[in-house]
Write a protein that holds these residues in place. Structure first.
Motif, PDB file in Angstrom:
ATOM      1  N   GLN A 219      -5.087  -8.762  -6.368  1.00  8.21           N
ATOM      2  CA  GLN A 219      -4.321  -9.279  -7.610  1.00  8.21           C
ATOM      3  C   GLN A 219      -4.669 -10.585  -8.291  1.00  8.21           C
ATOM      4  O   GLN A 219      -5.074 -10.710  -9.555  1.00  8.21           O
ATOM      5  N   ALA A 220      -5.274 -11.347  -7.473  1.00  4.32           N
ATOM      6  CA  ALA A 220      -5.960 -12.672  -7.752  1.00  4.32           C
ATOM      7  C   ALA A 220      -7.303 -12.144  -8.523  1.00  4.32           C
ATOM      8  O   ALA A 220      -7.544 -12.750  -9.326  1.00  4.32           O
ATOM      9  N   ALA A 221      -8.114 -11.094  -8.008  1.00  9.26           N
ATOM     10  CA  ALA A 221      -9.351 -10.754  -8.685  1.00  9.26           C
ATOM     11  C   ALA A 221      -8.857 -10.057 -10.119  1.00  9.26           C
ATOM     12  O   ALA A 221      -9.538 -10.509 -11.224  1.00  9.26           O
ATOM     13  N   CYS A 222      -7.880  -9.508 -10.355  1.00 11.62           N
ATOM     14  CA  CYS A 222      -7.465  -9.012 -11.760  1.00 11.62           C
ATOM     15  C   CYS A 222      -7.071 -10.170 -12.651  1.00 11.62           C
ATOM     16  O   CYS A 222      -7.396 -10.043 -13.685  1.00 11.62           O
ATOM     17  N   ALA A 223      -6.374 -11.156 -11.971  1.00 13.33           N
ATOM     18  CA  ALA A 223      -5.942 -12.160 -12.797  1.00 13.33           C
ATOM     19  C   ALA A 223      -7.048 -13.007 -13.434  1.00 13.33           C
ATOM     20  O   ALA A 223      -7.159 -13.457 -14.264  1.00 13.33           O
ATOM     21  N   ALA A 224      -8.315 -13.074 -12.535  1.00 17.96           N
ATOM     22  CA  ALA A 224      -9.456 -13.804 -12.992  1.00 17.96           C
ATOM     23  C   ALA A 224     -10.408 -13.034 -13.687  1.00 17.96           C
ATOM     24  O   ALA A 224     -11.327 -13.395 -14.164  1.00 17.96           O
ATOM     25  N   GLY A 225      -9.934 -11.772 -14.041  1.00 14.08           N
ATOM     26  CA  GLY A 225     -10.880 -10.829 -14.756  1.00 14.08           C
ATOM     27  C   GLY A 225     -11.995 -10.441 -14.269  1.00 14.08           C
ATOM     28  O   GLY A 225     -13.070 -10.097 -14.512  1.00 14.08           O
ATOM     29  N   ASP A 226     -12.164 -10.642 -12.695  1.00 15.07           N
ATOM     30  CA  ASP A 226     -13.284  -9.975 -11.983  1.00 15.07           C
ATOM     31  C   ASP A 226     -13.329  -8.686 -11.638  1.00 15.07           C
ATOM     32  O   ASP A 226     -12.723  -8.264 -10.735  1.00 15.07           O
ATOM     33  N   LEU A 227     -13.625  -7.862 -12.527  1.00 22.21           N
ATOM     34  CA  LEU A 227     -13.528  -6.519 -12.326  1.00 22.21           C
ATOM     35  C   LEU A 227     -14.291  -5.771 -11.237  1.00 22.21           C
ATOM     36  O   LEU A 227     -13.714  -5.054 -10.366  1.00 22.21           O
ATOM     37  N   ALA A 228     -15.470  -6.289 -11.035  1.00 23.57           N
ATOM     38  CA  ALA A 228     -16.132  -5.661  -9.882  1.00 23.57           C
ATOM     39  C   ALA A 228     -15.747  -6.036  -8.416  1.00 23.57           C
ATOM     40  O   ALA A 228     -15.358  -5.228  -7.811  1.00 23.57           O
ATOM     41  N   LEU A 229     -14.831  -7.152  -8.312  1.00 21.10           N
ATOM     42  CA  LEU A 229     -14.207  -7.431  -7.114  1.00 21.10           C
ATOM     43  C   LEU A 229     -12.893  -6.738  -7.244  1.00 21.10           C
ATOM     44  O   LEU A 229     -12.417  -6.241  -6.014  1.00 21.10           O
ATOM     45  N   ALA A 230     -12.313  -6.571  -8.078  1.00 20.60           N
ATOM     46  CA  ALA A 230     -10.905  -5.966  -8.223  1.00 20.60           C
ATOM     47  C   ALA A 230     -11.125  -4.245  -8.050  1.00 20.60           C
ATOM     48  O   ALA A 230     -10.427  -3.703  -6.870  1.00 20.60           O
ATOM     49  N   ARG A 231     -12.230  -3.889  -8.341  1.00 24.34           N
ATOM     50  CA  ARG A 231     -12.586  -2.542  -8.227  1.00 24.34           C
ATOM     51  C   ARG A 231     -13.178  -2.199  -6.466  1.00 24.34           C
ATOM     52  O   ARG A 231     -12.444  -1.037  -5.876  1.00 24.34           O
ATOM     53  N   GLU A 232     -13.501  -3.252  -6.119  1.00 26.02           N
ATOM     54  CA  GLU A 232     -14.000  -3.265  -4.755  1.00 26.02           C
ATOM     55  C   GLU A 232     -12.649  -3.215  -3.889  1.00 26.02           C
ATOM     56  O   GLU A 232     -12.617  -2.637  -3.027  1.00 26.02           O
ATOM     57  N   LEU A 233     -11.831  -4.152  -4.087  1.00 34.70           N
ATOM     58  CA  LEU A 233     -10.723  -4.212  -3.195  1.00 34.70           C
ATOM     59  C   LEU A 233      -9.658  -3.047  -3.472  1.00 34.70           C
ATOM     60  O   LEU A 233      -9.064  -2.355  -2.433  1.00 34.70           O
ATOM     61  N   ASN A 234      -9.838  -2.564  -4.750  1.00 39.22           N
ATOM     62  CA  ASN A 234      -8.820  -1.303  -4.980  1.00 39.22           C
ATOM     63  C   ASN A 234      -9.379  -0.164  -4.290  1.00 39.22           C
ATOM     64  O   ASN A 234      -8.542   0.857  -3.644  1.00 39.22           O
ATOM     65  N   ASP A 235     -10.852   0.073  -4.048  1.00 39.86           N
ATOM     66  CA  ASP A 235     -11.172   1.087  -3.481  1.00 39.86           C
ATOM     67  C   ASP A 235     -10.838   1.049  -1.925  1.00 39.86           C
ATOM     68  O   ASP A 235     -10.770   2.126  -1.389  1.00 39.86           O
ATOM     69  N   ARG A 236     -10.738   0.034  -1.227  1.00 41.47           N
ATOM     70  CA  ARG A 236     -10.468  -0.212   0.058  1.00 41.47           C
ATOM     71  C   ARG A 236      -9.073   0.210   0.186  1.00 41.47           C
ATOM     72  O   ARG A 236      -8.780   0.714   1.317  1.00 41.47           O
ATOM     73  N   LEU A 237      -8.284  -0.245  -0.803  1.00 39.31           N
ATOM     74  CA  LEU A 237      -6.761   0.180  -0.589  1.00 39.31           C
ATOM     75  C   LEU A 237      -6.263   1.585  -1.130  1.00 39.31           C
ATOM     76  O   LEU A 237      -5.225   1.905  -0.670  1.00 39.31           O
ATOM     77  N   TYR A 238      -6.979   2.097  -1.670  1.00 35.54           N
ATOM     78  CA  TYR A 238      -6.734   3.160  -2.348  1.00 35.54           C
ATOM     79  C   TYR A 238      -6.077   4.210  -1.614  1.00 35.54           C
ATOM     80  O   TYR A 238      -5.170   4.780  -1.748  1.00 35.54           O
ATOM     81  N   PRO A 239      -6.747   4.639  -0.578  1.00 35.36           N
ATOM     82  CA  PRO A 239      -6.238   5.755   0.488  1.00 35.36           C
ATOM     83  C   PRO A 239      -5.056   5.214   1.035  1.00 35.36           C
ATOM     84  O   PRO A 239      -4.191   6.191   1.357  1.00 35.36           O
ATOM     85  N   LEU A 240      -4.817   3.998   1.390  1.00 37.69           N
ATOM     86  CA  LEU A 240      -3.327   3.606   1.786  1.00 37.69           C
ATOM     87  C   LEU A 240      -2.498   3.505   0.713  1.00 37.69           C
ATOM     88  O   LEU A 240      -1.147   4.024   1.329  1.00 37.69           O
ATOM     89  N   HIS A 241      -2.500   3.279  -0.409  1.00 38.87           N
ATOM     90  CA  HIS A 241      -1.436   3.583  -1.147  1.00 38.87           C
ATOM     91  C   HIS A 241      -1.023   4.754  -1.255  1.00 38.87           C
ATOM     92  O   HIS A 241       0.343   5.294  -1.292  1.00 38.87           O
ATOM     93  N   TYR A 242      -1.917   5.869  -1.358  1.00 44.21           N
ATOM     94  CA  TYR A 242      -1.368   7.319  -1.257  1.00 44.21           C
ATOM     95  C   TYR A 242      -0.875   7.633   0.213  1.00 44.21           C
ATOM     96  O   TYR A 242       0.136   8.369   0.214  1.00 44.21           O
ATOM     97  N   ALA A 243      -1.394   7.281   1.282  1.00 41.46           N
ATOM     98  CA  ALA A 243      -0.886   7.309   2.526  1.00 41.46           C
ATOM     99  C   ALA A 243       0.734   6.879   2.880  1.00 41.46           C
ATOM    100  O   ALA A 243       1.240   7.608   3.365  1.00 41.46           O
ATOM    101  N   MET A 244       1.157   5.836   1.798  1.00 41.91           N
ATOM    102  CA  MET A 244       2.585   5.368   2.023  1.00 41.91           C
ATOM    103  C   MET A 244       3.518   6.463   1.596  1.00 41.91           C
ATOM    104  O   MET A 244       4.778   6.176   1.731  1.00 41.91           O
TER     105      MET A 244
END
Length: 293
Positions: A219-244
């Motif tokens: 969320q901090a990366a999103c707020a800062a407009g750092d799209l590259a970091l936001a995507r990287e973190l989102n990719d790490r979290l993405y399978p977990l979002h669906y597993a929930m």
């Protein structure tokens, strides 16, 4: 106003009762991990299985333990307007920053009924309201025009929305249809990245229960407009979002938390039961992918 990663906290149980000690530890861990606010007694908190006395105690303990370090948005929703008001009055008295109010479920009110429900609550409580739209659970859909009308009628009371409609166009509908400041929070972890790009400022998250630091950094990366970091973190979290949601929530998240935290048990309340083997396998793999196991 609220922003960032905001966990919709689980309610820990042990031997059938609210595990207050574990919940206090969870609140401390969430704050230390960067969560920007806390939501007790939401859907993930199994609020529908809590008595009113238990519901209020969970909110009270959350506020006591947070001790002003982060704001608390108390889950106050009900399909009974008077019971929602009771929760709001208690939460206001205890010092909550706002109430999270889900659209009434089961009785399926019309848009006029939703306007009447939320207007009554705004008229009869001083506690700011964050609307919660999750038609996949409530059946009732809080339409953008109804949200905009409520914000127009009560600009100082209806302050935001947790949107779990899955319709990303609504972020723009709300942003363009509401003149004043209005806080838009995603209710779907897997949509948090495009939700932010459309104008959202945070997420009331299930995944943040088990991965609070990663969710806060995302969320901090999103707020800062750092799209590259936001995507990287989102990719790490993405399978977990669906597993929930591989099985009835919060079964998978409680299983995940029992793997990561030694003070959270997997116990749920009927009619919910521990998640199935397929969900456990998905959670296990997602925790490894995220670097949490």
């Amino acid at each position: 106003m609220f922003s960032g990663s905001i966990p919709a906290l689980v309610t820990p149980f042990r031997d059938g009762a609210f595990d207050e000690k574990a919940f206090r530890q969870l609140v401390d861990w969430q704050i230390a991990s960067g969560s920007s606010a806390l939501v007790p007694c939401g859907t993930t908190g199994e609020n529908s299985t809590l008595s009113n006395a238990e519901h209020h105690r969970v909110i009270e303990v959350c506020l006591e333990q947070a001790a002003g370090r982060v704001p608390v948005i108390a889950g106050c929703g009900s399909n009974d307007t008077m019971n929602a008001l009771l929760h709001m009055q208690f939460s206001a008295k205890c010092g909550a920053a706002a109430a999270l109010l889900v659209a009434p479920y089961y009785n399926r009110p019309s848009q006029e009924g939703l306007l009447a429900h939320f207007s009554y609550l705004a008229d009869h409580s001083d506690l700011p309201i964050v609307l919660y739209n999750v038609p996949g659970r409530t059946v009732t859909d809080l339409k953008p025009e109804t949200v905009c009308e409520l914000a127009r009628r009560f600009p100082s009371k209806i302050i935001g929305i947790k949107d779990a409609s899955g319709d990303l166009s609504r972020v723009t509908d709300h942003r363009m249809g509401i003149a004043g400041e209005f806080c838009q929070l995603s209710g779907d972890d897997e949509l948090a990245l495009p939700f932010s790009a459309a104008g959202g400022v945070g997420c009331i998250s299930v995944t943040a229960n088990v991965a609070p630091r990663l969710c806060a950094e995302f969320q901090a990366a999103c707020a800062a407009g750092d799209l590259a970091l936001a995507r990287e973190l989102n990719d790490r979290l993405y399978p977990l979002h669906y597993a929930m949601f591989e099985d009835a929530s919060p079964g998978p998240v409680k299983y995940a938390m029992s793997k990561v935290l030694d003070f959270i048990a997997e116990e749920l309340r009927l009619p919910l039961v521990p998640c199935n083997a397929q969900a456990r396998a998905a959670v296990d793999a997602a925790l490894v992918h995220a670097g949490l196991a």
